[in-house]
Design an enzyme around this catalytic site. Sequence first.
Site, PDB file in Angstrom:
ATOM      1  CB  SER A 195      -0.855  -0.021   1.271  1.00 23.07           C
ATOM      2  OG  SER A 195      -1.373   1.257   1.535  1.00 23.07           O
ATOM      3  CB  CYS A 211      -0.448   2.977   4.248  1.00 25.64           C
ATOM      4  SG  CYS A 211      -2.102   3.581   3.962  1.00 25.64           S
ATOM      5  CE1 TYR A 226      -3.835  -2.178   5.230  1.00 21.50           C
ATOM      6  CE2 TYR A 226      -3.105  -0.028   4.439  1.00 21.50           C
ATOM      7  CZ  TYR A 226      -3.659  -1.270   4.193  1.00 21.50           C
ATOM      8  OH  TYR A 226      -4.023  -1.616   2.926  1.00 21.50           O
ATOM      9  CD  GLU A 251     -17.774   3.563   4.794  1.00 22.37           C
ATOM     10  OE1 GLU A 251     -17.564   2.446   5.302  1.00 22.37           O
ATOM     11  OE2 GLU A 251     -18.399   4.456   5.392  1.00 22.37           O
ATOM     12  CB  THR A 274      -4.008  16.299  -2.572  1.00 25.71           C
ATOM     13  OG1 THR A 274      -2.754  16.222  -1.877  1.00 25.71           O
ATOM     14  CG2 THR A 274      -4.401  17.744  -2.786  1.00 25.71           C
ATOM     15  NE  ARG A 275      -4.956  10.277   1.070  1.00 27.79           N
ATOM     16  CZ  ARG A 275      -4.654  11.248   1.942  1.00 27.79           C
ATOM     17  NH1 ARG A 275      -4.252  12.425   1.519  1.00 27.79           N
ATOM     18  NH2 ARG A 275      -4.757  11.029   3.244  1.00 27.79           N
TER      19      ARG A 275
END
Length: 335
Positions: A119, A121, A150, A192, A220-221
């Site tokens: 990920s 992350c 995570y 979700e 932002t993403r």
Amino acid sequence: MKSTKRILVTGAGGFIGHHLVRRLKADGHWVRGADLKHPEYEVSPADEFELLDLRRWDKCLTATGGGIDVVYNLAADMGGIGYITAFHADIAHNNILINAHMLEAARQCGIKRFLFSSSACVYAQSKQKNADVEPLTEEDAFPADPEPGYGWEKLFAEELCRYYWQDYKVETRIVRFHNVYGPLGTYDGGKEKAPAAICRKIALVADHDEIEIWGDGQQTRSFMYVEDCVEGLIRIMTSDYRDALNLGTDELVTIDELVDLVADIAGKRITKRHNLQGPQGVRGRNSENSRLRKTLMWEPSISLRQGLERTYPWIEQELQKAGRISKIHGQRTAA
Ligand code: NAD
């Protein structure tokens, strides 16, 4: 990998895993799905679907046994930003067990290739403090400063994949997903992600109503449509590249822009109420795709608008089926 393979997909009851099983079946492969649960919204087309708790070593051996050639290991305890910031111990504990046991079971069963779903992350939080963030290259995971729980677990499991290659020559592939969305994904209940949550909130309110947004909306993403994600997964599995690769788009948007886009597709005028106490994760995150392009001669190409035009109507219909909205709002852009 043109020939027919015997493929295990873990997490096949989940969002990406289910889409991947559909694609692998359409490509003519024999597929076993494994998960704690069946897919929520439609029946899995897998040839075999095993309900297994992959935190348990014996269940990982069951999953990888019987002449499986390749493993897409997508099973994980995960969710949106609210979930992964609230349950560090459970998430890290569950995912460590799944990944350590799945890798060792794959080795013992002589699996030819093993793909680990990592990920964004894992990236250093210190490099994601501005909304106009520099896109993250694969090197930006080190020096290590990932998201608690995570992110740390994903980063360590990446290392474990490298050790299994170095010490045992298990062919591993490592994919760092950046925010995947699309139909058949969880849109309610706390697990979700932002696009699904925003689609749900907008579908549930009337024209001119207000919805709550976590944070000030300027974070932002980038977001990748699930069809691009599945295509990328198959290409990375087939490639010779063993180190971690970003899999995402570099179409950076603020969360407010994401809301505006969904509202436009829904044909509704929406007022945003920003909840500054809501979890929002890092300030900015984008995918740098040079290595992906160079390695695969390909990168995700479905725009956020195109993807949301397919996702919003699905969530709206699910809410209608569940009796939570009485009719579909009329002004939507056609998918
Ligand atoms: P998902 O939650 O829809 O699917 C994960 C599946 O794993 C679920 O069906 C769950 O039941 C299963 N699972 C959890 N614990 C299990 C256990 N002990 N035994 C067996 N199955 C178990 O998530 P997804 O979005 O499909 O994500 C798939 C993979 O991609 C995960 O590894 C996730 O960490 C990674 N990922 C996803 C995103 C994204 O935006 N969706 C982003 C980064 C990484």
